[in-house]
Motif scaffolding. Sequence first.
Motif, PDB file in Angstrom:
ATOM      1  N   ASN A 250     -11.548 -11.662   9.867  1.00 38.91           N
ATOM      2  CA  ASN A 250     -12.801 -11.052  10.463  1.00 38.91           C
ATOM      3  C   ASN A 250     -13.630 -10.206   9.553  1.00 38.91           C
ATOM      4  O   ASN A 250     -12.981  -9.232   9.169  1.00 38.91           O
ATOM      5  CB  ASN A 250     -12.525 -10.244  11.530  1.00 38.91           C
ATOM      6  CG  ASN A 250     -12.086 -11.221  12.902  1.00 38.91           C
ATOM      7  OD1 ASN A 250     -12.482 -12.408  12.924  1.00 38.91           O
ATOM      8  ND2 ASN A 250     -11.233 -10.805  13.822  1.00 38.91           N
ATOM      9  N   VAL A 251     -14.837 -10.415   9.306  1.00 37.11           N
ATOM     10  CA  VAL A 251     -15.498  -9.804   8.484  1.00 37.11           C
ATOM     11  C   VAL A 251     -16.731  -8.969   9.071  1.00 37.11           C
ATOM     12  O   VAL A 251     -17.615  -9.576   9.825  1.00 37.11           O
ATOM     13  CB  VAL A 251     -16.183 -10.870   7.213  1.00 37.11           C
ATOM     14  CG1 VAL A 251     -17.177 -10.019   6.244  1.00 37.11           C
ATOM     15  CG2 VAL A 251     -15.169 -11.464   6.741  1.00 37.11           C
ATOM     16  N   PRO A 252     -16.563  -7.581   8.820  1.00 37.30           N
ATOM     17  CA  PRO A 252     -17.810  -6.859   9.493  1.00 37.30           C
ATOM     18  C   PRO A 252     -19.024  -7.222   8.934  1.00 37.30           C
ATOM     19  O   PRO A 252     -19.261  -7.392   7.620  1.00 37.30           O
ATOM     20  CB  PRO A 252     -17.389  -5.398   9.054  1.00 37.30           C
ATOM     21  CG  PRO A 252     -16.035  -5.512   8.507  1.00 37.30           C
ATOM     22  CD  PRO A 252     -15.501  -6.640   8.096  1.00 37.30           C
ATOM     23  N   ALA A 253     -19.937  -7.623   9.718  1.00 35.06           N
ATOM     24  CA  ALA A 253     -21.287  -8.279   9.276  1.00 35.06           C
ATOM     25  C   ALA A 253     -22.556  -7.302   9.820  1.00 35.06           C
ATOM     26  O   ALA A 253     -23.514  -7.369   8.793  1.00 35.06           O
ATOM     27  CB  ALA A 253     -21.437  -9.425  10.112  1.00 35.06           C
ATOM     28  N   ILE A 254     -22.606  -6.732  11.059  1.00 33.67           N
ATOM     29  CA  ILE A 254     -23.802  -6.093  11.395  1.00 33.67           C
ATOM     30  C   ILE A 254     -23.748  -5.049  11.871  1.00 33.67           C
ATOM     31  O   ILE A 254     -22.588  -4.629  12.683  1.00 33.67           O
ATOM     32  CB  ILE A 254     -24.594  -7.203  12.666  1.00 33.67           C
ATOM     33  CG1 ILE A 254     -24.939  -8.405  12.096  1.00 33.67           C
ATOM     34  CG2 ILE A 254     -25.576  -6.217  13.110  1.00 33.67           C
ATOM     35  CD1 ILE A 254     -26.069  -8.349  11.211  1.00 33.67           C
ATOM     36  N   MET A 255     -24.406  -4.018  11.605  1.00 31.04           N
ATOM     37  CA  MET A 255     -24.553  -2.471  11.906  1.00 31.04           C
ATOM     38  C   MET A 255     -25.672  -2.423  12.958  1.00 31.04           C
ATOM     39  O   MET A 255     -26.941  -3.157  12.886  1.00 31.04           O
ATOM     40  CB  MET A 255     -24.702  -1.699  10.980  1.00 31.04           C
ATOM     41  CG  MET A 255     -23.532  -1.447   9.902  1.00 31.04           C
ATOM     42  SD  MET A 255     -23.856  -0.184   8.656  1.00 31.04           S
ATOM     43  CE  MET A 255     -23.108   1.184   9.632  1.00 31.04           C
ATOM     44  N   GLY A 256     -25.378  -1.647  14.025  1.00 32.75           N
ATOM     45  CA  GLY A 256     -26.519  -1.482  15.032  1.00 32.75           C
ATOM     46  C   GLY A 256     -26.687   0.067  15.523  1.00 32.75           C
ATOM     47  O   GLY A 256     -25.936   0.727  15.114  1.00 32.75           O
ATOM     48  N   ARG A 257     -27.738   0.336  16.189  1.00 29.44           N
ATOM     49  CA  ARG A 257     -27.965   1.660  16.685  1.00 29.44           C
ATOM     50  C   ARG A 257     -28.826   1.638  18.024  1.00 29.44           C
ATOM     51  O   ARG A 257     -29.708   0.844  17.950  1.00 29.44           O
ATOM     52  CB  ARG A 257     -28.842   2.517  15.501  1.00 29.44           C
ATOM     53  CG  ARG A 257     -29.095   4.017  15.721  1.00 29.44           C
ATOM     54  CD  ARG A 257     -30.240   4.329  14.783  1.00 29.44           C
ATOM     55  NE  ARG A 257     -30.295   5.883  14.891  1.00 29.44           N
ATOM     56  CZ  ARG A 257     -30.833   6.795  15.783  1.00 29.44           C
ATOM     57  NH1 ARG A 257     -31.121   6.156  16.662  1.00 29.44           N
ATOM     58  NH2 ARG A 257     -30.596   8.064  15.573  1.00 29.44           N
ATOM     59  N   ILE A 258     -28.264   2.415  18.967  1.00 26.21           N
ATOM     60  CA  ILE A 258     -29.144   2.763  20.048  1.00 26.21           C
ATOM     61  C   ILE A 258     -30.461   3.216  19.771  1.00 26.21           C
ATOM     62  O   ILE A 258     -30.480   4.127  19.063  1.00 26.21           O
ATOM     63  CB  ILE A 258     -28.390   3.443  21.027  1.00 26.21           C
ATOM     64  CG1 ILE A 258     -27.211   2.772  21.399  1.00 26.21           C
ATOM     65  CG2 ILE A 258     -29.228   3.882  22.294  1.00 26.21           C
ATOM     66  CD1 ILE A 258     -26.209   3.779  22.302  1.00 26.21           C
ATOM     67  N   VAL A 259     -31.568   2.672  20.286  1.00 30.06           N
ATOM     68  CA  VAL A 259     -32.726   3.195  20.083  1.00 30.06           C
ATOM     69  C   VAL A 259     -33.425   4.062  21.455  1.00 30.06           C
ATOM     70  O   VAL A 259     -33.414   5.257  21.246  1.00 30.06           O
ATOM     71  CB  VAL A 259     -33.947   2.212  19.722  1.00 30.06           C
ATOM     72  CG1 VAL A 259     -35.252   2.788  19.690  1.00 30.06           C
ATOM     73  CG2 VAL A 259     -33.459   1.512  18.301  1.00 30.06           C
ATOM     74  N   HIS A 260     -33.649   3.232  22.371  1.00 30.15           N
ATOM     75  CA  HIS A 260     -33.957   3.661  23.615  1.00 30.15           C
ATOM     76  C   HIS A 260     -32.693   4.152  24.654  1.00 30.15           C
ATOM     77  O   HIS A 260     -32.283   3.100  25.322  1.00 30.15           O
ATOM     78  CB  HIS A 260     -35.127   3.035  24.411  1.00 30.15           C
ATOM     79  CG  HIS A 260     -35.931   3.832  25.404  1.00 30.15           C
ATOM     80  ND1 HIS A 260     -35.578   4.240  26.827  1.00 30.15           N
ATOM     81  CD2 HIS A 260     -36.961   4.437  25.417  1.00 30.15           C
ATOM     82  CE1 HIS A 260     -36.280   4.583  27.469  1.00 30.15           C
ATOM     83  NE2 HIS A 260     -37.285   4.928  26.327  1.00 30.15           N
ATOM     84  N   LEU A 261     -32.210   5.091  24.574  1.00 27.29           N
ATOM     85  CA  LEU A 261     -30.915   5.330  25.527  1.00 27.29           C
ATOM     86  C   LEU A 261     -30.922   4.780  26.974  1.00 27.29           C
ATOM     87  O   LEU A 261     -30.249   4.201  27.187  1.00 27.29           O
ATOM     88  CB  LEU A 261     -30.646   6.925  25.438  1.00 27.29           C
ATOM     89  CG  LEU A 261     -29.064   7.271  26.141  1.00 27.29           C
ATOM     90  CD1 LEU A 261     -28.115   6.489  25.687  1.00 27.29           C
ATOM     91  CD2 LEU A 261     -28.978   8.840  26.074  1.00 27.29           C
ATOM     92  N   GLU A 262     -32.014   5.395  27.554  1.00 26.81           N
ATOM     93  CA  GLU A 262     -32.016   4.904  29.024  1.00 26.81           C
ATOM     94  C   GLU A 262     -32.128   3.321  29.160  1.00 26.81           C
ATOM     95  O   GLU A 262     -31.425   2.750  30.158  1.00 26.81           O
ATOM     96  CB  GLU A 262     -33.066   5.539  29.712  1.00 26.81           C
ATOM     97  CG  GLU A 262     -33.266   5.355  31.259  1.00 26.81           C
ATOM     98  CD  GLU A 262     -34.318   6.162  32.003  1.00 26.81           C
ATOM     99  OE1 GLU A 262     -34.548   6.048  33.271  1.00 26.81           O
ATOM    100  OE2 GLU A 262     -34.931   6.619  31.134  1.00 26.81           O
ATOM    101  N   HIS A 263     -32.997   2.841  28.405  1.00 27.14           N
ATOM    102  CA  HIS A 263     -33.288   1.420  28.491  1.00 27.14           C
ATOM    103  C   HIS A 263     -31.892   0.499  28.294  1.00 27.14           C
ATOM    104  O   HIS A 263     -31.393  -0.217  28.783  1.00 27.14           O
ATOM    105  CB  HIS A 263     -34.439   0.805  27.637  1.00 27.14           C
ATOM    106  CG  HIS A 263     -34.817  -0.526  27.991  1.00 27.14           C
ATOM    107  ND1 HIS A 263     -35.836  -1.293  27.162  1.00 27.14           N
ATOM    108  CD2 HIS A 263     -34.614  -1.314  29.019  1.00 27.14           C
ATOM    109  CE1 HIS A 263     -35.931  -2.418  27.659  1.00 27.14           C
ATOM    110  NE2 HIS A 263     -35.351  -2.484  28.887  1.00 27.14           N
TER     111      HIS A 263
END
Length: 338
Positions: A250-263
Motif C-alpha cells: 500500500n502506497v500513500p498517495a493523496i494528502m487532504g485537508r478539511i476546508v469548511h469544517l461545518e460543511h
Amino acid sequence: VDYYFRVKAAENEIFVVENEKQEILATLHLNPYEIMFCGERVKTNYIVAVATRADCRHQGMMRSLLQASLQEMYRREETFTWLMPAAEAIYRPFGFRFIYEKNKMTVTADVLRRAETDENWQIHSDQEVSGDIFCEEAKKEDLAELACFAEKQLSKLAEVYTVHDIAYFEQRMQEVECEGGSLILIRKEKEICGYFLALKKDREAWEIVVEDAVQKKAFPAVLHWFGASEEKCTFTAFPQIWEQYAQSENVPAIMGRIVHLEHFVCCLKIKKEQEWKIRLTDSLIPENNGYFIIKTGIEGGSLIRVENLSEKEKKMFCSMDIGQLTEELFRLPVFLNE
C-alpha cells in the motif's frame, strides 16, 4: 504540458505571487473536481503546480498562496481539498495529512505463464464465446455507456470518489493518450464490466475497476491484453482480491485537508454515532478556530460552536489542530482505489 494548459488550465484557477514588474514568482493551481462524499455530490479542488522561483524560496510565498486559496475555498463552503505531495513534510505544517493510499503490485513472468496455462484462467480467443471476458480500447462513442457503468458501480465500492461522468472520462482519455496510453474497457460478451488505464509499452495498468462478480476472471483477461511476455506487469489501484496473485504494498498517495469544517461534518454519514468535544486551531482559516461539539451519525453530522465556557468546562475539550482532526475524521470514509 500542452494537454494540461489546453484542457485543465482552461477550467482551473491560478493563484500567483508577482513582483512590481508583474513577473510571476510563485504559483498554485486549483483544479476543480466534483466528488461523491458519503452520498453527497460536493465541489472540491485538487491543488497542483505549487512552485516558487528558485531565487525567491523561503520567503513565505507558498504559505501566502495556500492561505489565500484555502480562504477562497472556505468562502465557497467547500468541504475539503487534496493534493499529491512531492514530499509529506512540505504540506504537513499546513494541516494536510495522508488520507488515502492505493495498492500496487508487480506481476512476474511466472504468474503470466500460469494465466496462459491454468484451466481456471483460460482466455478464449473467440470473443463471442458465451460468458467470455475480454479487453478492448475504449472509443469516444463508448463513454456514455462507461459513465453509466461507473455511476452504478462506484457507489458500491466507496464512499469517496471522483464523479466519473462523460466529461471525466473524456479528459482521462486525452490525458493518458498524451503519454501513449489508452483507456481500456473490460467486457463480458457485449456488456462493460470494468475498465482501466494503461501504458501497453511499459506494461502498466492503473485505476482498475471491475464488477465484483467477475473480478477473478478479469485478472487473466487484463494480463492477456498486455500479451505474452517474459516481462513483468505493474498494477496500481486494483481490486483487493487480486492481491492473492502477487505480493502487493500500500502506497500513500493523496494528502487532504478539511476546508469548511461545518460543511465537512454535515456530509459525514456513518452507522456508529460518535461525539467529539474539541478545541480546534487552524492557522490558515481563522473561522475554523474555536470550541466545538461534533456529532456524527447515519443521517449526517452536526457541528455546534460553544462559547463563553468556564475554565473548568474548557478542560473537557480535547485540543486538536486542523491536521489532527483531518486525520481523525478521514479514517471514517472509504476511498475508491483509483
